[in-house]
Design a protein around this motif. Structure first.
Motif, PDB file in Angstrom:
ATOM      1  N   HIS A  97       0.824  -1.211   0.000  1.00  0.00           N
ATOM      2  CA  HIS A  97       0.000   0.000   0.000  1.00  0.00           C
ATOM      3  C   HIS A  97       0.861   1.264   0.000  1.00  0.00           C
ATOM      4  CE1 HIS A  97      -3.793  -1.937   0.150  1.00  0.00           C
ATOM      5  NE2 HIS A  97      -3.634  -2.472   1.341  1.00  0.00           N
ATOM      6  N   VAL A  98       2.054   1.185   0.543  1.00  0.00           N
ATOM      7  CA  VAL A  98       2.931   2.359   0.556  1.00  0.00           C
ATOM      8  C   VAL A  98       3.328   2.746  -0.864  1.00  0.00           C
ATOM      9  CG1 VAL A  98       5.167   3.195   1.368  1.00  0.00           C
ATOM     10  CG2 VAL A  98       3.760   1.835   2.866  1.00  0.00           C
ATOM     11  N   SER A  99       3.222   1.804  -1.806  1.00  0.00           N
ATOM     12  CA  SER A  99       3.520   2.074  -3.218  1.00  0.00           C
ATOM     13  C   SER A  99       2.249   2.174  -4.047  1.00  0.00           C
ATOM     14  CB  SER A  99       4.425   0.969  -3.772  1.00  0.00           C
ATOM     15  OG  SER A  99       5.601   0.849  -3.024  1.00  0.00           O
ATOM     16  N   ASP A 100       1.139   2.463  -3.406  1.00  0.00           N
ATOM     17  CA  ASP A 100      -0.145   2.577  -4.110  1.00  0.00           C
ATOM     18  C   ASP A 100      -0.066   3.650  -5.197  1.00  0.00           C
ATOM     19  OD1 ASP A 100      -3.073   3.598  -4.462  1.00  0.00           O
ATOM     20  OD2 ASP A 100      -3.281   1.737  -3.350  1.00  0.00           O
ATOM     21  N   PRO A 101      -0.720   3.435  -6.336  1.00  0.00           N
ATOM     22  CA  PRO A 101      -0.673   4.457  -7.399  1.00  0.00           C
ATOM     23  C   PRO A 101      -1.265   5.800  -6.972  1.00  0.00           C
ATOM     24  CG  PRO A 101      -1.514   2.365  -8.242  1.00  0.00           C
ATOM     25  CD  PRO A 101      -1.453   2.223  -6.767  1.00  0.00           C
ATOM     26  N   LYS A 102      -2.182   5.801  -6.011  1.00  0.00           N
ATOM     27  CA  LYS A 102      -2.843   7.036  -5.598  1.00  0.00           C
ATOM     28  C   LYS A 102      -2.108   7.677  -4.427  1.00  0.00           C
ATOM     29  CE  LYS A 102      -6.104   6.815  -8.639  1.00  0.00           C
ATOM     30  NZ  LYS A 102      -6.227   7.841  -9.708  1.00  0.00           N
ATOM     31  N   THR A 103      -1.949   8.987  -4.524  1.00  0.00           N
ATOM     32  CA  THR A 103      -1.169   9.736  -3.539  1.00  0.00           C
ATOM     33  C   THR A 103      -1.757   9.625  -2.140  1.00  0.00           C
ATOM     34  OG1 THR A 103      -0.473  11.298  -5.250  1.00  0.00           O
ATOM     35  CG2 THR A 103      -0.273  12.009  -2.962  1.00  0.00           C
ATOM     36  N   ASN A 104      -3.063   9.863  -2.019  1.00  0.00           N
ATOM     37  CA  ASN A 104      -3.694   9.846  -0.694  1.00  0.00           C
ATOM     38  C   ASN A 104      -3.601   8.477  -0.038  1.00  0.00           C
ATOM     39  OD1 ASN A 104      -4.395  12.548  -0.748  1.00  0.00           O
ATOM     40  ND2 ASN A 104      -6.386  12.163  -1.698  1.00  0.00           N
ATOM     41  N   ALA A 105      -3.693   7.433  -0.836  1.00  0.00           N
ATOM     42  CA  ALA A 105      -3.581   6.082  -0.278  1.00  0.00           C
ATOM     43  C   ALA A 105      -2.166   5.852   0.261  1.00  0.00           C
ATOM     44  CB  ALA A 105      -3.930   5.039  -1.343  1.00  0.00           C
ATOM     45  N   ARG A 106      -1.167   6.332  -0.448  1.00  0.00           N
ATOM     46  CA  ARG A 106       0.210   6.183   0.031  1.00  0.00           C
ATOM     47  C   ARG A 106       0.420   6.958   1.330  1.00  0.00           C
ATOM     48  NH1 ARG A 106       1.570   7.259  -5.382  1.00  0.00           N
ATOM     49  NH2 ARG A 106       2.738   9.150  -4.922  1.00  0.00           N
ATOM     50  N   ILE A 113      10.542   1.593   5.032  1.00  0.00           N
ATOM     51  CA  ILE A 113       9.281   1.936   4.360  1.00  0.00           C
ATOM     52  C   ILE A 113       9.040   3.442   4.453  1.00  0.00           C
ATOM     53  CG2 ILE A 113       6.783   1.600   4.402  1.00  0.00           C
ATOM     54  CD1 ILE A 113       7.253  -1.170   5.560  1.00  0.00           C
ATOM     55  N   LEU A 114       9.319   4.021   5.613  1.00  0.00           N
ATOM     56  CA  LEU A 114       9.127   5.458   5.798  1.00  0.00           C
ATOM     57  C   LEU A 114      10.241   6.260   5.148  1.00  0.00           C
ATOM     58  CD1 LEU A 114       7.993   5.557   9.549  1.00  0.00           C
ATOM     59  CD2 LEU A 114       6.555   5.580   7.518  1.00  0.00           C
ATOM     60  N   SER A 115      11.483   5.864   5.387  1.00  0.00           N
ATOM     61  CA  SER A 115      12.606   6.652   4.865  1.00  0.00           C
ATOM     62  C   SER A 115      12.650   6.645   3.338  1.00  0.00           C
ATOM     63  CB  SER A 115      13.932   6.142   5.442  1.00  0.00           C
ATOM     64  OG  SER A 115      14.101   4.769   5.175  1.00  0.00           O
ATOM     65  N   ASP A 116      12.308   5.524   2.713  1.00  0.00           N
ATOM     66  CA  ASP A 116      12.321   5.461   1.249  1.00  0.00           C
ATOM     67  C   ASP A 116      11.261   6.365   0.634  1.00  0.00           C
ATOM     68  OD1 ASP A 116      14.357   3.672   1.433  1.00  0.00           O
ATOM     69  OD2 ASP A 116      13.155   1.889   0.991  1.00  0.00           O
ATOM     70  N   LEU A 145      17.577   9.897   9.735  1.00  0.00           N
ATOM     71  CA  LEU A 145      18.656  10.523   8.961  1.00  0.00           C
ATOM     72  C   LEU A 145      18.578  10.134   7.492  1.00  0.00           C
ATOM     73  CD1 LEU A 145      21.677  10.059  11.417  1.00  0.00           C
ATOM     74  CD2 LEU A 145      20.557  12.211  10.797  1.00  0.00           C
ATOM     75  N   ARG A 146      18.324   8.861   7.222  1.00  0.00           N
ATOM     76  CA  ARG A 146      18.272   8.398   5.829  1.00  0.00           C
ATOM     77  C   ARG A 146      17.088   8.993   5.077  1.00  0.00           C
ATOM     78  NH1 ARG A 146      21.810   4.280   4.961  1.00  0.00           N
ATOM     79  NH2 ARG A 146      22.616   3.184   6.798  1.00  0.00           N
ATOM     80  N   VAL A 193      15.356  12.111   6.034  1.00  0.00           N
ATOM     81  CA  VAL A 193      15.273  13.575   6.040  1.00  0.00           C
ATOM     82  C   VAL A 193      16.470  14.229   5.343  1.00  0.00           C
ATOM     83  CG1 VAL A 193      15.215  15.605   7.539  1.00  0.00           C
ATOM     84  CG2 VAL A 193      13.841  13.600   8.103  1.00  0.00           C
ATOM     85  N   LEU A 194      17.680  13.734   5.606  1.00  0.00           N
ATOM     86  CA  LEU A 194      18.868  14.416   5.078  1.00  0.00           C
ATOM     87  C   LEU A 194      18.895  14.504   3.549  1.00  0.00           C
ATOM     88  CD1 LEU A 194      21.849  13.406   7.385  1.00  0.00           C
ATOM     89  CD2 LEU A 194      20.963  15.682   6.915  1.00  0.00           C
ATOM     90  N   PRO A 195      18.645  13.405   2.796  1.00  0.00           N
ATOM     91  CA  PRO A 195      18.663  13.551   1.330  1.00  0.00           C
ATOM     92  C   PRO A 195      17.610  14.518   0.803  1.00  0.00           C
ATOM     93  CG  PRO A 195      18.830  11.238   1.956  1.00  0.00           C
ATOM     94  CD  PRO A 195      18.500  11.994   3.192  1.00  0.00           C
ATOM     95  N   ALA A 196      16.528  14.729   1.547  1.00  0.00           N
ATOM     96  CA  ALA A 196      15.476  15.646   1.086  1.00  0.00           C
ATOM     97  C   ALA A 196      15.956  17.086   1.056  1.00  0.00           C
ATOM     98  CB  ALA A 196      14.248  15.522   1.990  1.00  0.00           C
TER      99      ALA A 196
END
Length: 1196
Positions: free
Chosen positions: A474-483, A508-511, A546-547, A549-552
């Motif tokens: 579900h984290v890779s769901d095509p729809k933004t709100n679902a993700r 899952i969160l950091s990616d 760190l993984r 937030v920092l790259p963002a």
């Protein structure tokens, strides 16, 4: 008698019987004008109706047994009720006329009050006083007689004056954007033009309305409306929402089903809607007044239910169901409605409560999105309440619906895979909210979904593993709100310990901080912030933060950068204080230093992102001398490495910052133990200028610095060479950098060129000399002689005599191996590359050697560095190195994933800066990386192609797509396509065994096409591939058959379908607002137009080729024919009813297509039926199976 004398003022004896009969004949809907003389006589006394009202009032007393019946009095004095009602109705209807005067309004109100008082007197029904139409008219009098709001009238007048035509007097059209209430009141406003009411007039009207309402309330206490449902409904409509005394009277038992009418009225108050005649209810803005009326309605219903429990419980169930069925999709109304349903269900006994839950479960499976969304909201509200205990009053089959577990598992969790992305996202959001509720039962139910307890059966364990896998999906769901909702759920699961904070789960969160959607990136960062705040001491969570937030900080979207900088500032920078102010019990301070410590250890590769943050903060004057001195106070303790890290970043972006005396003293006495990135070097040079160069040279010449610090040290030395005089700068560099080159040359010559020099070699020291030589030589090319070239060459090859030269055509790896290790040889490649950057003749000599090394070299580190060197040389010598791009791109299929990844990154940079063009087979080699065995490299390739390169060249995919079909099938017989040199067999995807890989690439490319590109590529495929077989330009041999089969399969892909032809997502309901409706109309029109164009193209360009090709394939009995028919089967789904018309030129083909379509539909039905049977068979393994049975597993 006073009553009779008062009635004589109405001149009832003077009214003609014909006029009275006419009034009764019209059923009190219309009256002819009353005789003017009689009307004037009646109006001579303005209080005539009040006088009669006062005299009749004693007759309406409930307990006065001594009072004679008014009907007896009327009979004794010859007064008939028929003319009395006719006269009263005349004055009542006169008040409803167009633009009634004040006198007419007052008389109408008083006459209506008098009529209602007559109804209250016992015997009114028997004497035919009650008439439904007249009764309803009286109830409507307050609305008709009270003037409309002057503010609305002025607003409308203003609109009219600005838009109307003063000459013709015609009304202009009202503006489009006008409130619905204003439209409703237009007629009344028009009627009241020119009528002015003073405050005294308004006060008189108010008194008349008050008298009418009081009379009505008195009437409802005794006058039964049990057999008069329409009149009861009129009473409810006439009473304002806050007249709960009157609504309470209507709910009494004497009115029969009056409570049903009241509940129906309050339904729309709860829904915050306004009812209108002959039209659908409209939503009201959720203002304070509207919300207050809703709350009052809820309190009133609760009061009535408590007072008349048995009678109102059935109505309560109906009211709850009506609220659910009339709920809209807007969130603010859904939340309000769900709270109302929760409060109403709290009034129900367990039996009714369970029945409603059962009904809610069915309701949650409705086809309408709004219903499924609202069911989730209601379930969440019910979970906030205490769990009901099963008692003896509950039927056994309903007992399963009482526990909270049913709401969590069967309603909320059951919609995680809903067909609508909106419902999917909301279900995940509600599941996350379950963990935040105060209810322990709800939290326990969520834990059960992921539990591995010994009390859970093996089937449940398998189910729980699938649950976690689904959440990752579900984290890779095509729809933004679902993700976004899935991220929130995963965060809650981690936060509350439902799933472990492992590196895999946290990724899952950091990616997702690198999601394509901006809102998802921000949501992922916010989830990481919330998780870090909840678990500040968890090292895995800190690393994931760190993984993520920092790259963002280096994201392409400025808003994402700002969010990342805000997170860093809030968590790290804001909590850095001096050593004296540090407290171990301060969680925020400890967390900040822990994060910095991680960056010095496990997360060093994230340092460059941290540098970007400091470059943004520096102009904001965030780093004061006091802040720096506070950091310096930490440089001698356990936080020294982290403090030096911050100081390095500050020094790199704040070169003129004054560190103060204390800072200089500390730096002078500091050791290099904590130096890992040139930290001490950079800061020291900012503080002590007069001894800096000598100290730098001392450190460099003794090679006591770590390898990673040498570059920073040389860069710092170069900074001191900068001056306005170019000659002075060159002399400085030649002096100091030349000295370093000389020292390195002497050492390397002694070790490499002399006999027995390589014995007992110090590998680390040798690597430092090579590295220093390469860095320093860039700044003093005139000091680099041929002997240095020979020295470096000798590291890569056996020792040669000084006069010998390296044959340019011979690879480095083919020489007789020497005693040097791979690490030394890899460093020598980098040094040689830096020498080539400054000496073109050396580059020309060694470039073929580098290219050959990529082909036959066996050492991973050497090949990886050769790729870096050649790409750097391409920037410096673009035209020369371009011819070797095929050699570099061949590394995209290298056996080592490190080399493949390095090559992909370097080539992407060159393509971005346009040092390299998409020539030859470069694009196809890039595309093959999409099927790399390493998923991380595949993800990186997708990012490079779509987010970096496609934005720069939007036509890149469509321009190469046709040639992809030829290239990946290794087909070389076409006169135009795939004519470049075929080199590597490892880049071929020919054959059935590679079909899946080919179509993985095709789908990826097509997915990123625009509709225009999809339309054009379809036409181009027909012309450049299919037509060439029809015209016999290409032979239909085995290779041609494979190519043709691929082509038909590509045309059958769903990615080839135009997005404009696709309707809304399955299960989606359009929102009922003007913008959504306009958008829907536009989409329908667009779809119709595109369909016509597509059909015309299909008829004119595709069908003739398909018919000819089909005949050819039949003659040769080619296996490609089944691919052609499969393509037609997919394509003709859109033209199901036009098959015979489109294939009129080939009736047999039309019949075959129709047969295939029917067979396909039949197979589809069978598959759906089989799928349904499988679901029913596995029903016992799902959470909504036998809930009571599963609960026993948990509770044992």
């Amino acid at each position: 008698m006073e009553l009779i004398r008062a009635l004589q003022l109405l001149k009832l004896n003077s009214v003609s019987s014909a006029w009275v009969d006419a009034v009764w004949g019209f059923e009190f809907t219309h009256t002819d004008p009353l005789d003017p003389v009689i009307e004037e006589e009646i109006k001579e006394d303005p209080d005539v109706f009040k006088t009669i009202y006062k005299q009749l009032l004693p007759f309406s007393a409930e307990d006065d047994d001594d009072t004679r019946s008014v009907w007896v009095v009327f009979g004794e004095n010859g007064v008939s009720a028929k003319p009395l009602l006719a006269v009263l109705s005349y004055f009542i209807l006169s008040a409803k006329a167009k633009s009634p005067s004040l006198e007419q309004r007052l008389c109408g109100l008083q006459a209506a009050s008098l009529y209602l008082l007559l109804l209250k007197i016992p015997g009114s029904v028997a004497n035919k006083v009650y008439h439904q139409i007249l009764f309803d008219t009286c109830l409507n009098m307050p609305l008709k007689c009270w003037p409309q709001d002057s503010g609305k009238k002025r607003k409308k007048d203003c609109l009219k004056s600005s838009q109307g035509d003063p000459k013709t007097g015609k009304r202009s059209k009202p503006p489009k954007k006008v409130s619905e209430e204003m439209e409703i009141d237009d007629d009344e406003d028009d009627e009241e033009q020119g009528v002015y009411f003073s405050p005294q007039d308004l006060l008189k009207l108010r008194e008349g309305i008050v008298l009418l309402v009081r009379t009505l309330l008195r009437l409802l206490e005794r006058f039964s409306l049990r057999d008069k449902p329409q009149s009861a409904d009129s009473c409810v409509q006439s009473l304002p929402e806050l007249s709960y005394h009157g609504l309470g009277l209507l709910c009494s038992t004497i009115h029969g089903e009056g409570d049903e009418v009241v509940f129906r009225k309050l339904l729309y108050v709860i829904l915050m809607m306004k009812t209108q005649e002959r039209s659908k209810p409209c939503l009201l803005a959720p203002s304070q007044a509207v919300c207050g009326a809703r709350d009052q309605a809820m309190l009133f219903i609760g009061h009535i239910v408590d007072k008349q429990r048995e009678a109102t419980l059935p109505l309560l169930r109906i009211l709850v169901q009506h609220i659910c069925h009339q709920m809209v999709e807007k969130s603010e109304y859904r939340v309000s409605g769900a709270q109302a349903v929760g409060k109403l269900m709290a009034k129900m006994p367990c039996q009714d409560y369970a029945a409603i839950i059962k009904w809610l479960y069915s309701y949650s499976r409705n086809n309408k999105v709004a219903f499924r969304m609202f069911a989730l909201d209601v379930a969440l509200v019910l979970l906030e309440q205490s769990e009901r205990d099963v008692d003896d009053t509950v039927d056994p089959e309903l007992a399963v619906f009482l526990p909270h577990r049913f709401l969590v598992h069967n309603i909320i969790y059951n919609h995680r895979n809903d067909v609508s992305p909106t419902v999917r996202g909301h279900a995940l959001h509600c599941l996350a909210q379950c963990l935040e509720l105060g209810s322990q039962n709800a939290t326990k139910c969520v834990h059960e979904l992921f539990s591995n307890s010994k009390y859970i059966t093996t089937l449940w364990k398998l189910y729980n593993e699938e649950t976690l896998t689904l959440f990752k999906k579900h984290v890779s769901d095509p729809k933004t709100n679902a993700r976004k909702s899935a991220l929130e759920t995963v965060m809650s699961l981690l936060k509350h310990g439902v799933i472990s904070c492992s590196a895999e789960n946290l990724s899952i969160l950091s990616d997702r901080c690198r999601d394509p959607a901006v809102s998802v990136k921000k949501k992922a960062m916010q989830c990481l912030m919330d998780l870090l705040a909840a678990l500040p001491e968890n090292r895995e969570v800190q690393e994931a933060w760190l993984r993520g937030v920092l790259p963002a900080v280096m994201d392409s979207e400025s808003s994402v950068q700002e969010k990342a900088l805000e997170c860093l500032d809030h968590v790290v920078i804001a909590h850095i204080k001096s050593q004296g102010k540090y407290r171990d019990d301060d969680t925020s301070q400890k967390l900040a230093w822990d994060l910095l410590g991680l960056m010095c250890e496990k997360c060093q590769h994230l340092s460059r992102y941290f540098s970007k943050a400091f470059s943004v903060w520096a102009p904001q004057q965030k780093f004061t001398p006091g802040f720096v001195n506070g950091l310096l106070s930490h440089t001698e303790g356990e936080r020294a490495a982290a403090a030096w890290l911050l100081l390095a970043k500050i020094a790199s972006c704040s070169p003129k910052l004054n560190y103060g005396t204390t800072g200089k003293t500390k730096l002078l006495h500091s050791q290099c133990n904590f130096v890992s990135n040139g930290i001490l070097i950079q800061i020291y040079c900012q503080c002590v200028h007069f001894t800096c160069v000598d100290d730098l040279m001392g450190w460099l010449k003794t090679f006591s610095l770590p390898l990673e610090v040498i570059s920073s040290c040389v860069d710092t030395l170069v900074r001191f060479s900068r001056s306005d005089n170019t000659q002075d700068t060159l002399r400085f560099l030649d002096r100091f950098c030349g000295e370093l080159v000389s020292v390195c040359e002497s050492y390397l010559s002694a070790v490499i060129l002399q006999e027995k020099g390589a014995e007992n070699i110090n590998e680390d020291l040798l690597v430092k000399h090579l590295h220093t030589l390469g860095v320093a030589s860039l700044h003093c090319p005139s000091k680099v002689g041929k002997r240095i070239f020979l020295v470096v060459q000798s590291v890569l090859t056996p020792s040669e005599q000084p006069g010998d030269e390296l044959p340019a055509s011979q690879p480095l790896s083919q020489f007789k191996p020497n005693s040097m290790s791979t690490v030394v040889r890899a460093q020598a490649v980098i040094t040689l590359g830096k020498l080539c950057l400054q000496h073109e003749e050396l580059m020309l000599k060694y470039l073929p050697v580098f290219a050959r090394e990529l082909e036959v070299g066996t050492e991973l580190a050497v090949r990886s560095n050769v790729v870096v060197v050649m790409c750097d040389l391409c920037v410096r010598y673009t035209n020369t190195v371009t011819r070797y791009i095929p050699n570099i791109s061949a590394c995209l299929r290298d056996k080592d994933p490190i080399v493949r990844e390095q090559t992909l990154i370097m080539l992407t940079n060159l393509l971005q800066e346009e040092y390299v063009k998409w020539k030859g087979a470069l694009f196809f080699r890039f595309a093959i990386v999409l099927v790399d065995p390493d998923p991380a490299i595949v993800d990186l390739c997708e990012y490079c192609l779509v987010d970096l390169l496609l934005k720069k060249s939007p036509l890149m995919f469509s321009q190469h797509f046709i040639e992809c079909i030829f290239h990946f099938n290794s087909y070389e017989k076409h006169k135009k396509y795939n004519k470049f040199l075929q080199t590597e067999s490892r880049f071929s995807l020919k054959g059935r065994q590679n079909q899946g890989k080919r179509f993985r690439i095709y789908r990826f490319l097509l997915k990123n096409f625009t509709d225009e590109q999809r339309f054009n590529i379809t036409t181009k495929i027909c012309q450049d591939i299919l037509a060439t077989f029809v015209d016999s330009e290409l032979p239909l041999d085995s290779d041609g058959s494979e190519l043709l089969a691929d082509t038909f399969d590509i045309l059958s892909l769903k990615e080839m379908k135009l997005t404009a032809m696709s309707g809304p997502a399955a299960g989606e309901e359009p929102q009922e607002d003007e913008m959504a409706m306009a958008k829907a109309v536009l989409q329908v029109a667009q779809k119709k137009l595109v369909s016509q164009v597509q059909k015309r193209n299909f008829v004119e360009n595709v069908i003739p080729i398909i018919i000819s090709l089909k005949n050819m394939l039949e003659e040769q009995h080619s296996p490609v024919l089944k691919h052609l028919m499969a393509y037609l089967q997919v394509t003709m789904q859109e033209y199901r009813s036009e098959v015979k018309e489109l294939f009129a030129a080939d009736e047999q083909l039309a019949a075959e297509v129709e047969y295939n379509l029917k067979r396909f539909e039949k197979e589809k039905q069978q598959q759906e039926q089989q799928q349904m049977e499988n679901q029913l068979a596995s029903f016992t393994f799902s959470p909504q199976r036998n809930v009571s049975q599963t609960c026993t597993y948990i509770g044992q």
